[in-house]
Design a protein around this motif. Structure first.
Motif, PDB file in Angstrom:
ATOM      1  N   LEU A  17       0.847  -1.186   0.000  1.00 43.59           N
ATOM      2  CA  LEU A  17       0.000   0.000   0.000  1.00 43.59           C
ATOM      3  C   LEU A  17       0.884   1.239   0.000  1.00 43.59           C
ATOM      4  O   LEU A  17       1.918   1.263   0.653  1.00 43.59           O
ATOM      5  CB  LEU A  17      -0.879   0.002   1.262  1.00 43.59           C
ATOM      6  N   VAL A  18       0.482   2.268  -0.743  1.00 49.10           N
ATOM      7  CA  VAL A  18       1.153   3.567  -0.724  1.00 49.10           C
ATOM      8  C   VAL A  18       0.106   4.606  -0.355  1.00 49.10           C
ATOM      9  O   VAL A  18      -0.948   4.673  -0.990  1.00 49.10           O
ATOM     10  CB  VAL A  18       1.799   3.910  -2.078  1.00 49.10           C
ATOM     11  N   GLN A  19       0.385   5.395   0.709  1.00 48.66           N
ATOM     12  CA  GLN A  19      -0.526   6.441   1.150  1.00 48.66           C
ATOM     13  C   GLN A  19       0.203   7.770   1.130  1.00 48.66           C
ATOM     14  O   GLN A  19       1.345   7.849   1.566  1.00 48.66           O
ATOM     15  CB  GLN A  19      -0.984   6.196   2.588  1.00 48.66           C
ATOM     16  N   GLU A  20      -0.464   8.811   0.633  1.00 51.37           N
ATOM     17  CA  GLU A  20       0.095  10.163   0.690  1.00 51.37           C
ATOM     18  C   GLU A  20      -0.791  10.997   1.599  1.00 51.37           C
ATOM     19  O   GLU A  20      -2.011  10.993   1.465  1.00 51.37           O
ATOM     20  CB  GLU A  20       0.185  10.780  -0.703  1.00 51.37           C
ATOM     21  N   ILE A  21      -0.156  11.683   2.537  1.00 47.47           N
ATOM     22  CA  ILE A  21      -0.862  12.509   3.512  1.00 47.47           C
ATOM     23  C   ILE A  21      -0.277  13.903   3.453  1.00 47.47           C
ATOM     24  O   ILE A  21       0.939  14.074   3.373  1.00 47.47           O
ATOM     25  CB  ILE A  21      -0.702  11.923   4.927  1.00 47.47           C
ATOM     26  N   PHE A  30       3.719   7.352   2.743  1.00 43.64           N
ATOM     27  CA  PHE A  30       3.953   6.122   3.495  1.00 43.64           C
ATOM     28  C   PHE A  30       3.862   4.963   2.525  1.00 43.64           C
ATOM     29  O   PHE A  30       2.873   4.824   1.802  1.00 43.64           O
ATOM     30  CB  PHE A  30       2.898   5.942   4.590  1.00 43.64           C
ATOM     31  N   THR A  31       4.889   4.116   2.477  1.00 39.32           N
ATOM     32  CA  THR A  31       4.895   2.932   1.625  1.00 39.32           C
ATOM     33  C   THR A  31       4.986   1.720   2.538  1.00 39.32           C
ATOM     34  O   THR A  31       5.923   1.602   3.326  1.00 39.32           O
ATOM     35  CB  THR A  31       6.083   2.948   0.652  1.00 39.32           C
ATOM     36  N   TRP A  32       4.008   0.832   2.446  1.00 38.06           N
ATOM     37  CA  TRP A  32       3.913  -0.303   3.351  1.00 38.06           C
ATOM     38  C   TRP A  32       4.367  -1.582   2.657  1.00 38.06           C
ATOM     39  O   TRP A  32       3.912  -1.903   1.572  1.00 38.06           O
ATOM     40  CB  TRP A  32       2.464  -0.474   3.813  1.00 38.06           C
ATOM     41  N   TYR A  48       7.354   1.084  14.624  1.00 35.66           N
ATOM     42  CA  TYR A  48       8.446   1.969  14.231  1.00 35.66           C
ATOM     43  C   TYR A  48       8.701   1.773  12.753  1.00 35.66           C
ATOM     44  O   TYR A  48       8.483   0.694  12.222  1.00 35.66           O
ATOM     45  CB  TYR A  48       9.729   1.663  15.020  1.00 35.66           C
ATOM     46  N   GLY A  49       9.178   2.809  12.087  1.00 42.30           N
ATOM     47  CA  GLY A  49       9.456   2.703  10.670  1.00 42.30           C
ATOM     48  C   GLY A  49      10.725   3.435  10.298  1.00 42.30           C
ATOM     49  O   GLY A  49      11.170   4.332  11.017  1.00 42.30           O
TER      50      GLY A  49
END
Length: 107
Positions: A17-21, A30-32, A48-49
């Motif tokens: 998943l890729v999310q842009e905020i 955010f790239t999961w 943690y990331g």
């Protein structure tokens, strides 16, 4: 960081998943990626990331304890009802956006 900035010979796994905020005018992506083993809350209580700047530097947060300065990945404790992703997004936005939080980029 490896010579040339990137590891060679290793394929990056496919992102789940890729999310842009956008928060206060700052865009965060955010790239999961799924690890081989992933316990869900309540069996895991921390998220943690590894966070990178736009130029590929790793972002670390600083804290002080017992008179010593420590550097750590951004992240923290999972709150009731949060997924691991929700927790990490909240922690990164809190720690990475807080002007009082001292951040250091390594790379």
């Amino acid at each position: 960081m490896p010579p040339g900035g990137y590891s060679t010979g290793l394929a990056e796994p496919e992102a789940r998943l890729v999310q842009e905020i956008c928060d206060h005018g700052r865009r965060v992506t955010f790239t999961w990626f799924d690890p081989p083993f992933r316990p869900e809350p309540p069996h895991s209580n921390q998220a943690y990331g590894i966070c990178f700047t736009g130029t590929g530097l790793i972002v670390l947060g600083a804290c002080e304890a017992d008179g010593e300065r420590y550097w750590n990945l951004l992240g923290g404790g999972v709150e009731p009802g949060e997924t691991l992703e929700d927790c990490l997004i909240r922690e990164v936005m809190e720690e990475g956006s807080d002007l009082r939080q001292r951040l250091c980029a390594w790379g």
